[in-house]
Design a protein around this motif. Structure first.
Motif, PDB file in Angstrom:
ATOM      1  N   LEU A  51      43.477   6.552  17.309  1.00  0.00           N
ATOM      2  CA  LEU A  51      43.421   6.928  15.891  1.00  0.00           C
ATOM      3  C   LEU A  51      43.357   5.716  14.971  1.00  0.00           C
ATOM      4  O   LEU A  51      42.823   5.794  13.868  1.00  0.00           O
ATOM      5  N   VAL A  52      43.913   4.567  15.432  1.00  0.00           N
ATOM      6  CA  VAL A  52      43.792   3.356  14.615  1.00  0.00           C
ATOM      7  C   VAL A  52      42.315   2.991  14.477  1.00  0.00           C
ATOM      8  O   VAL A  52      41.841   2.628  13.397  1.00  0.00           O
ATOM      9  N   THR A  53      41.571   3.135  15.586  1.00  0.00           N
ATOM     10  CA  THR A  53      40.135   2.867  15.524  1.00  0.00           C
ATOM     11  C   THR A  53      39.451   3.836  14.586  1.00  0.00           C
ATOM     12  O   THR A  53      38.562   3.453  13.807  1.00  0.00           O
ATOM     13  N   ALA A  54      39.862   5.129  14.631  1.00  0.00           N
ATOM     14  CA  ALA A  54      39.262   6.112  13.725  1.00  0.00           C
ATOM     15  C   ALA A  54      39.466   5.685  12.279  1.00  0.00           C
ATOM     16  O   ALA A  54      38.554   5.772  11.450  1.00  0.00           O
ATOM     17  N   VAL A  55      40.678   5.190  11.956  1.00  0.00           N
ATOM     18  CA  VAL A  55      40.941   4.753  10.579  1.00  0.00           C
ATOM     19  C   VAL A  55      40.138   3.498  10.258  1.00  0.00           C
ATOM     20  O   VAL A  55      39.492   3.410   9.206  1.00  0.00           O
ATOM     21  N   VAL A  56      40.139   2.529  11.174  1.00  0.00           N
ATOM     22  CA  VAL A  56      39.497   1.241  10.886  1.00  0.00           C
ATOM     23  C   VAL A  56      37.983   1.399  10.774  1.00  0.00           C
ATOM     24  O   VAL A  56      37.367   0.866   9.858  1.00  0.00           O
ATOM     25  N   VAL A  57      37.380   2.144  11.721  1.00  0.00           N
ATOM     26  CA  VAL A  57      35.920   2.143  11.793  1.00  0.00           C
ATOM     27  C   VAL A  57      35.302   3.201  10.888  1.00  0.00           C
ATOM     28  O   VAL A  57      34.230   2.986  10.335  1.00  0.00           O
ATOM     29  N   THR A  58      35.957   4.352  10.728  1.00  0.00           N
ATOM     30  CA  THR A  58      35.301   5.422   9.995  1.00  0.00           C
ATOM     31  C   THR A  58      36.003   5.778   8.682  1.00  0.00           C
ATOM     32  O   THR A  58      35.419   5.640   7.618  1.00  0.00           O
ATOM     33  N   TYR A  59      37.281   6.198   8.763  1.00  0.00           N
ATOM     34  CA  TYR A  59      37.934   6.635   7.528  1.00  0.00           C
ATOM     35  C   TYR A  59      37.980   5.509   6.500  1.00  0.00           C
ATOM     36  O   TYR A  59      37.733   5.710   5.316  1.00  0.00           O
ATOM     37  N   SER A 202      31.565   8.515  23.789  1.00  0.00           N
ATOM     38  CA  SER A 202      31.987   9.627  22.935  1.00  0.00           C
ATOM     39  C   SER A 202      32.237   9.058  21.547  1.00  0.00           C
ATOM     40  O   SER A 202      31.941   7.897  21.278  1.00  0.00           O
ATOM     41  N   ALA A 203      32.758   9.892  20.655  1.00  0.00           N
ATOM     42  CA  ALA A 203      33.104   9.460  19.294  1.00  0.00           C
ATOM     43  C   ALA A 203      31.902   8.973  18.510  1.00  0.00           C
ATOM     44  O   ALA A 203      32.020   8.101  17.654  1.00  0.00           O
ATOM     45  N   GLY A 204      30.722   9.511  18.775  1.00  0.00           N
ATOM     46  CA  GLY A 204      29.551   9.208  17.964  1.00  0.00           C
ATOM     47  C   GLY A 204      29.203   7.729  17.970  1.00  0.00           C
ATOM     48  O   GLY A 204      29.104   7.109  19.029  1.00  0.00           O
ATOM     49  N   ALA A 205      29.041   7.162  16.756  1.00  0.00           N
ATOM     50  CA  ALA A 205      28.591   5.776  16.639  1.00  0.00           C
ATOM     51  C   ALA A 205      29.733   4.771  16.744  1.00  0.00           C
ATOM     52  O   ALA A 205      29.515   3.574  16.622  1.00  0.00           O
ATOM     53  N   MET A 206      30.973   5.257  16.983  1.00  0.00           N
ATOM     54  CA  MET A 206      32.114   4.338  16.966  1.00  0.00           C
ATOM     55  C   MET A 206      32.007   3.213  18.005  1.00  0.00           C
ATOM     56  O   MET A 206      32.209   2.040  17.657  1.00  0.00           O
ATOM     57  N   PRO A 207      31.680   3.528  19.288  1.00  0.00           N
ATOM     58  CA  PRO A 207      31.547   2.422  20.248  1.00  0.00           C
ATOM     59  C   PRO A 207      30.450   1.453  19.848  1.00  0.00           C
ATOM     60  O   PRO A 207      30.614   0.231  19.980  1.00  0.00           O
ATOM     61  N   LEU A 208      29.353   1.985  19.301  1.00  0.00           N
ATOM     62  CA  LEU A 208      28.246   1.131  18.866  1.00  0.00           C
ATOM     63  C   LEU A 208      28.727   0.156  17.790  1.00  0.00           C
ATOM     64  O   LEU A 208      28.488  -1.058  17.860  1.00  0.00           O
ATOM     65  N   ILE A 209      29.465   0.689  16.791  1.00  0.00           N
ATOM     66  CA  ILE A 209      29.951  -0.164  15.699  1.00  0.00           C
ATOM     67  C   ILE A 209      30.889  -1.233  16.249  1.00  0.00           C
ATOM     68  O   ILE A 209      30.799  -2.408  15.885  1.00  0.00           O
TER      69      ILE A 209
END
Lengths: 231, 122
Positions: A51-59, A202-209
């Motif tokens: 979830l830290v990655t979700a906050v850092v990369v997307t939210y 998984s997680a869409g473009a997150m690994p790419l970013i």
């Protein structure tokens, strides 16, 4: 003497302020409403296990773009400040730095590929396990530092480093823009399929970013280290 | 009275901030000033993380150890962690720039003492 007294009084005042803060501090026993939303909805909404990655990369992705920009500016500043400083000191010729002992050199030959691979592992798995682009990039840069410790006269290939850094910076912004056109907004990761929760792809473009950030941070910090070493 | 982990971390962070502030005020060597700044920075990071700690919580990563349905009650706040991640990287960048300024000052003046940098003194 008056200066020391002044320093002491300043520290005392700040300490009193801190003490007031610390004595009223109660550890939280539940999440704030915003964090609750991120924790409850994040996994389904974005498909990221970390979830830290979700906050850092997307939210808060825009903050991270700013962070990458600050890092780029500081690398550019270091380059500007330290570039060509050897040319000024023509008076005292720079003798070659001593290479380190055979023991260190052999160990680095063995450890360098592992360190680089570990850095890549950390940023590729940034959406699943603790870590991410910045951490992985720092591990890659520490691999470069190992190289410089063993072989102080080693040089990085500036062409490749520059290309890789510009490519990843450009790619990061491009992925962010794709989010505007194909999904909900700038840096939205959902223009790629979310995939199975908890899998590598998984997680869409997150690994790419995070791969792009990892490459950018790794090359940037490596170049900064080389600048500090002196060429 | 037992002291919780968060309070202990908070106290450590505030102490580090005080030490860093002392370094910034009392030291005259540029490298020591930069070290003081780094300590202040690190102290702030620890304070921020300890504010985000939820008693008994685990890392905000949904895996085999965390039940997604119960996650809201079992994990710590992910937002301060993300903020601190940003702050660490920016602190690193600032430290790198400060160190290169120190190198340039040493190149010119052959000293690292801030007492010799008098150009902009009123």
């Amino acid at each position: 003497m008056a200066k020391r007294l002044f320093i002491f009084l300043t520290l005392l005042a700040v300490a009193a302020m801190f003490f007031d803060f610390a004595s009223h501090f109660r550890p939280a026993d539940k999440l704030s409403p915003l964090a609750e939303h991120y924790v409850a909805e994040g996994p389904q909404e974005l498909g990221a296990a970390n979830l830290v990655t979700a906050v850092v990369v997307t939210y808060r992705g825009l903050d991270t773009l700013g962070e990458v920009t600050v890092l780029f500016l500081s690398a550019a500043g270091v380059g500007l400040l330290l570039a060509g400083r050897r040319k000024r000191e023509d008076a005292e010729p720079q003798e070659d730095l001593h290479p380190s002992s055979e023991l260190v050199q052999t160990a680095v030959q063995f450890l360098l590929p592992i360190a680089m691979l570990f850095g890549v592992y950390i940023f590729v798995n940034g959406h699943l396990t603790p870590g991410g682009g910045f951490q992985g990039g720092a591990v890659i840069a520490s691999g470069t530092l190992l190289l410089f410790l063993a072989l102080p006269n080693a040089k990085l290939h500036h062409g490749i480093m520059g290309e890789l850094e510009s490519f990843s910076g450009f790619g990061y912004v491009l992925v962010g823009l794709l989010g505007i056109f194909l999904a909900g907004g700038f840096l939205d990761n959902r223009f790629l399929p979310l995939g199975d929760f908890g899998r590598l792809l998984s997680a869409g473009a997150m690994p790419l970013i995070y791969v792009l950030i990892g490459l950018k941070v790794g090359t940037e910090l490596s170049v900064v280290l080389e600048r500090f070493k002196g060429e | 009275m037992t002291i919780s982990v968060a309070t202990l971390a908070l106290g450590t962070g505030l102490l580090l901030m005080l030490i860093g502030l002392w370094g910034l005020l009392a030291q005259r060597n540029l490298i020591r000033l930069i070290l003081g700044f780094s300590l202040l920075d690190t102290g702030i990071h620890i304070v921020m993380v300890s504010i985000g700690y939820v008693t008994g919580g685990t890392a905000p990563i949904i895996d085999a150890a965390v039940d997604p349905a119960q996650a809201v009650h079992t994990v710590v706040d992910p937002i301060p962690s993300a903020l601190v991640l940003t702050a660490i990287v920016i602190g690193l960048g600032i430290t790198a720039v400060m160190l290169s300024f120190a190198i340039r000052i040493h190149d010119r003046k052959k000293t690292l003492s801030i007492e010799d940098c008098t150009e902009s003194k009123g």
